[in-house]
Motif scaffolding. Structure first.
Motif, PDB file in Angstrom:
ATOM      1  N   TYR A   2      16.916 -23.199  -8.577  1.00 45.68           N
ATOM      2  CA  TYR A   2      15.682 -23.070  -7.597  1.00 45.68           C
ATOM      3  C   TYR A   2      15.225 -22.541  -9.395  1.00 45.68           C
ATOM      4  O   TYR A   2      14.819 -21.990 -10.245  1.00 45.68           O
TER       5      TYR A   2
ATOM      6  N   LEU B 178       6.061 -18.467  -7.010  1.00 45.76           N
ATOM      7  CA  LEU B 178       6.322 -19.463  -5.483  1.00 45.76           C
ATOM      8  C   LEU B 178       7.598 -19.714  -6.606  1.00 45.76           C
ATOM      9  O   LEU B 178       8.335 -19.844  -7.638  1.00 45.76           O
TER      10      LEU B 178
ATOM     11  N   THR C 184      10.805 -22.596  -6.529  1.00 49.30           N
ATOM     12  CA  THR C 184      11.320 -23.618  -5.899  1.00 49.30           C
ATOM     13  C   THR C 184      12.252 -24.474  -6.372  1.00 49.30           C
ATOM     14  O   THR C 184      12.382 -24.492  -7.250  1.00 49.30           O
ATOM     15  N   ARG C 185      12.823 -25.310  -5.607  1.00 47.12           N
ATOM     16  CA  ARG C 185      13.516 -26.975  -5.993  1.00 47.12           C
ATOM     17  C   ARG C 185      13.567 -27.939  -6.197  1.00 47.12           C
ATOM     18  O   ARG C 185      14.061 -28.375  -7.402  1.00 47.12           O
ATOM     19  N   TRP C 186      12.132 -28.031  -6.854  1.00 42.33           N
ATOM     20  CA  TRP C 186      12.275 -29.323  -7.652  1.00 42.33           C
ATOM     21  C   TRP C 186      11.312 -28.624  -9.181  1.00 42.33           C
ATOM     22  O   TRP C 186      10.820 -27.636  -9.859  1.00 42.33           O
TER      23      TRP C 186
ATOM     24  N   ILE D 155       4.655 -29.819  -8.962  1.00 40.14           N
ATOM     25  CA  ILE D 155       5.450 -29.833  -9.266  1.00 40.14           C
ATOM     26  C   ILE D 155       5.958 -31.287  -9.236  1.00 40.14           C
ATOM     27  O   ILE D 155       5.274 -31.932  -8.357  1.00 40.14           O
TER      28      ILE D 155
ATOM     29  N   VAL E 146       8.322 -34.302  -6.774  1.00 36.01           N
ATOM     30  CA  VAL E 146       8.720 -34.120  -5.383  1.00 36.01           C
ATOM     31  C   VAL E 146       8.975 -35.183  -5.333  1.00 36.01           C
ATOM     32  O   VAL E 146       8.595 -36.828  -4.890  1.00 36.01           O
TER      33      VAL E 146
ATOM     34  N   ALA F 159       0.710 -27.408  -5.241  1.00 35.49           N
ATOM     35  CA  ALA F 159       1.263 -26.173  -4.929  1.00 35.49           C
ATOM     36  C   ALA F 159       0.124 -24.286  -4.588  1.00 35.49           C
ATOM     37  O   ALA F 159      -0.126 -24.494  -6.284  1.00 35.49           O
TER      38      ALA F 159
END
Length: 82
Positions: free
Chosen positions: A4, A23, A25-27, A52, A54, A61
């Motif tokens: 992440y 934030l 995020t894994r993206w 990001i 995706v 975001a």
């Protein structure tokens, strides 16, 4: 967590530390922008914009911390609409 990315921007620094917007995020993060959206000097507020990726699609975001006073929130939302 592993895999992440955390994106953080400070909105205010006080004698007790700081606060801001974040934030997690894994993206993959493509870019970030931070704007001061404070309505008055007693509450520092910010908007964190994170782009990001995706699965090949750019997603925007928006993380926002609005004021505690109703009038401030109304003015901040009006400014965001602009």
């Amino acid at each position: 967590p592993e895999g992440y990315t955390a994106v953080y921007e400070t909105n205010a620094v006080t004698r007790h530390g700081e606060h801001g917007n974040a934030l997690l995020t894994r993206w993959p993060v493509l870019g970030t922008n931070h704007q001061d959206i404070s309505d008055h000097r007693f509450e520092q507020r910010g908007l964190l914009h994170v782009m990001i990726d995706v699965e090949g699609r750019r997603v925007h975001a928006i993380v926002v911390h609005l004021g505690l006073i109703k009038g401030s929130r109304v003015r901040q939302i009006a400014r965001l609409r602009e």
